[in-house]
Scaffold this motif. Structure first.
Motif, mmCIF file in Angstrom:
data_model
loop_
_atom_site.group_PDB
_atom_site.id
_atom_site.type_symbol
_atom_site.label_atom_id
_atom_site.label_comp_id
_atom_site.label_asym_id
_atom_site.label_seq_id
_atom_site.Cartn_x
_atom_site.Cartn_y
_atom_site.Cartn_z
ATOM 1 N N ALA A 35 -11.209 -34.741 12.328
ATOM 2 C CA ALA A 35 -12.340 -34.480 12.498
ATOM 3 C C ALA A 35 -11.913 -33.703 14.266
ATOM 4 O O ALA A 35 -11.911 -35.504 14.843
ATOM 5 N N PHE A 36 -13.160 -34.126 15.098
ATOM 6 C CA PHE A 36 -12.459 -33.549 16.800
ATOM 7 C C PHE A 36 -14.076 -34.205 17.179
ATOM 8 O O PHE A 36 -15.291 -34.350 16.797
ATOM 9 N N VAL A 37 -13.615 -34.181 18.714
ATOM 10 C CA VAL A 37 -14.981 -34.560 18.965
ATOM 11 C C VAL A 37 -15.974 -33.860 19.490
ATOM 12 O O VAL A 37 -17.239 -34.337 18.788
ATOM 13 N N PRO A 38 -15.581 -32.978 19.377
ATOM 14 C CA PRO A 38 -17.237 -31.700 19.470
ATOM 15 C C PRO A 38 -17.870 -32.232 17.556
ATOM 16 O O PRO A 38 -18.911 -31.331 17.658
ATOM 17 N N GLU A 39 -17.530 -31.769 16.414
ATOM 18 C CA GLU A 39 -17.692 -32.306 15.370
ATOM 19 C C GLU A 39 -18.204 -33.793 15.254
ATOM 20 O O GLU A 39 -19.585 -33.572 15.307
ATOM 21 N N ILE A 66 -22.745 -39.291 9.116
ATOM 22 C CA ILE A 66 -22.478 -40.169 10.224
ATOM 23 C C ILE A 66 -21.198 -40.523 10.649
ATOM 24 O O ILE A 66 -20.619 -40.406 11.580
ATOM 25 N N ARG A 67 -21.524 -41.516 10.038
ATOM 26 C CA ARG A 67 -20.079 -42.572 9.408
ATOM 27 C C ARG A 67 -19.060 -41.640 8.715
ATOM 28 O O ARG A 67 -17.747 -42.248 9.332
ATOM 29 N N GLU A 68 -19.585 -40.760 7.545
ATOM 30 C CA GLU A 68 -18.175 -40.375 7.772
ATOM 31 C C GLU A 68 -17.723 -39.597 8.599
ATOM 32 O O GLU A 68 -16.307 -38.860 7.964
ATOM 33 N N ILE A 69 -18.436 -38.333 9.470
ATOM 34 C CA ILE A 69 -17.381 -37.726 10.346
ATOM 35 C C ILE A 69 -16.324 -38.611 10.995
ATOM 36 O O ILE A 69 -15.539 -38.276 11.672
ATOM 37 N N GLY A 70 -16.788 -40.263 11.419
ATOM 38 C CA GLY A 70 -15.998 -40.574 12.083
ATOM 39 C C GLY A 70 -15.188 -40.736 11.620
ATOM 40 O O GLY A 70 -13.474 -41.167 12.077
ATOM 41 N N ASP A 71 -14.989 -41.275 10.007
ATOM 42 C CA ASP A 71 -13.607 -42.095 9.152
ATOM 43 C C ASP A 71 -12.716 -40.605 8.973
ATOM 44 O O ASP A 71 -11.745 -40.396 9.678
ATOM 45 N N ARG A 72 -13.472 -39.261 9.338
ATOM 46 C CA ARG A 72 -13.024 -38.103 9.354
ATOM 47 C C ARG A 72 -12.468 -38.118 10.899
ATOM 48 O O ARG A 72 -11.294 -37.227 10.974
ATOM 49 N N ILE A 127 -21.623 -32.340 17.871
ATOM 50 C CA ILE A 127 -22.373 -31.443 16.721
ATOM 51 C C ILE A 127 -23.043 -33.076 15.670
ATOM 52 O O ILE A 127 -24.325 -32.228 15.163
ATOM 53 N N GLY A 128 -22.015 -33.236 14.934
ATOM 54 C CA GLY A 128 -22.976 -33.726 13.871
ATOM 55 C C GLY A 128 -24.303 -35.425 14.227
ATOM 56 O O GLY A 128 -25.435 -34.581 13.371
ATOM 57 N N ALA A 129 -24.317 -35.381 15.600
ATOM 58 C CA ALA A 129 -24.895 -36.873 16.436
ATOM 59 C C ALA A 129 -25.844 -35.645 16.633
ATOM 60 O O ALA A 129 -26.903 -36.441 16.133
ATOM 61 N N ARG A 130 -25.684 -34.518 16.905
ATOM 62 C CA ARG A 130 -27.372 -33.928 17.145
ATOM 63 C C ARG A 130 -27.944 -33.331 16.483
ATOM 64 O O ARG A 130 -29.330 -33.115 16.525
ATOM 65 N N ALA A 131 -27.133 -32.906 15.429
ATOM 66 C CA ALA A 131 -28.112 -32.524 14.003
ATOM 67 C C ALA A 131 -28.615 -33.480 13.235
ATOM 68 O O ALA A 131 -29.700 -33.722 13.208
#
Ligand code: B1M
Length: 211
Positions: free
Chosen positions: A57-61, A45-51, A64-68
């Motif tokens: 990456a954008f808010v939808p990513e 989830i931190r990698e998604i934040g770095d992206r 959905i990462g947070a939901r997963a």
């Protein structure tokens, strides 16, 4: 371990079904909930934040990462609860007003609960009145505040000033990605921790001193 990598990738892709399967497989393979969380899920989830920071990456990513991630956390949560154990003390936690991030708060709550403390989870976007009400009416010894945004972090000072101004005795601990020890000192909170493990250490330290 292959499972750890698959789980990491499934969170990056936001694939809830694979996350659940991989968490179950990792548990069956003998990994502890803490290992699964902090060696695979949190880094993902931190990698998604770095992206997001890099514009890749954008808010939808993030969503959905947070939901997963949450789908996996739901499987781990009951494994960390210590059912039937006598409570070692009462703690409340909430993400401050204006802030909707709850993954880190939930992990802190899970860790503290798993060590035998009763945890009242006040949720997200929590106004000072709700913190005050909880401290006054629920006999809480330790209050934990979480903030993930630089714009909501100052609300921690609002909570500290208000509760201390009322003479309420409970300890206030703070944490979340933008929070630092220097900020903790500056606003007069009673403790800061950068992660869930150390948050538990702070809570344990407080109750040891109090007993
Ligand atoms: Co948000 N978001 N987000 N987001 N999001 C961040 C925080 C961000 C750093 C991303 C980035 O820019 N790289 C950035 C903040 C920038 C800043 O303020 N400096 C950001 C932004 C900008 C936003 C929005 C403004 C985006 C927009 O709409 N344009 C928006 C704000 C919404 C709001 O809150 N009002 C927003 C929305 C969202 C989603 C809803 C899409 C989703 C949240 C879903 C959810 O939580 N249910 C989301 C997500 C997922 C993230 C990232 C990617 C991941 C957060 C997370 O769960 N981290 C995040 C980037 C990042 O963190 N690198 C980002 C994993 C978690 C385990 O770590 O929460 O730090 P963390 O918790 C740790 C420690 O900090 C500590 O222990 C935990 C476990 O070890 N800790 C405590 C936390 N609380 C504690 C309390 C304690 C002690 C320790 O008490 C004692």
């Amino acid at each position: 371990m292959a499972q750890i990598e698959e789980l990491y990738n499934a969170i990056l892709k936001g694939n809830r079904k694979i996350v659940q399967e991989q968490v179950q497989a990792a548990v069956a393979g003998g990994m502890s909930p803490q290992e699964i969380l902090f060696e695979s899920m949190v880094p993902a989830i931190r990698e998604i934040g770095d992206r997001f920071s890099r514009g890749q990456a954008f808010v939808p990513e993030m969503l959905i990462g947070a939901r997963a991630m949450q789908a996996g956390v739901q499987i781990l949560q009951p494994l960390m609860d210590k059912a039937g154990m006598k409570s070692l003390g009462k703690v409340a936690i909430g993400t401050v007003k204006g802030d909707l991030h709850d993954i880190g708060k939930n992990l802190v709550a899970m860790m503290v609960k798993s060590a035998g403390y009763e945890v009242i989870d006040l949720g997200v976007d929590v106004p000072v009145e709700k913190f005050e009400d909880c401290v006054k009416n629920s006999n809480v010894d330790v209050l934990m505040l979480s903030a993930l945004l630089t714009t909501t972090m100052p609300y921690m000072k609002t909570v500290v000033d208000h509760l201390k101004g009322q003479g309420l005795k409970c300890r206030i601990l703070i944490g979340g990605a933008p929070v630092t020890q220097a900020y903790c000192n500056q606003i007069g909170a009673d403790g800061y921790s950068p992660d869930a493990n150390q948050a538990l250490g702070l809570v344990e330290g407080f109750f040891q001193k109090a007993s």
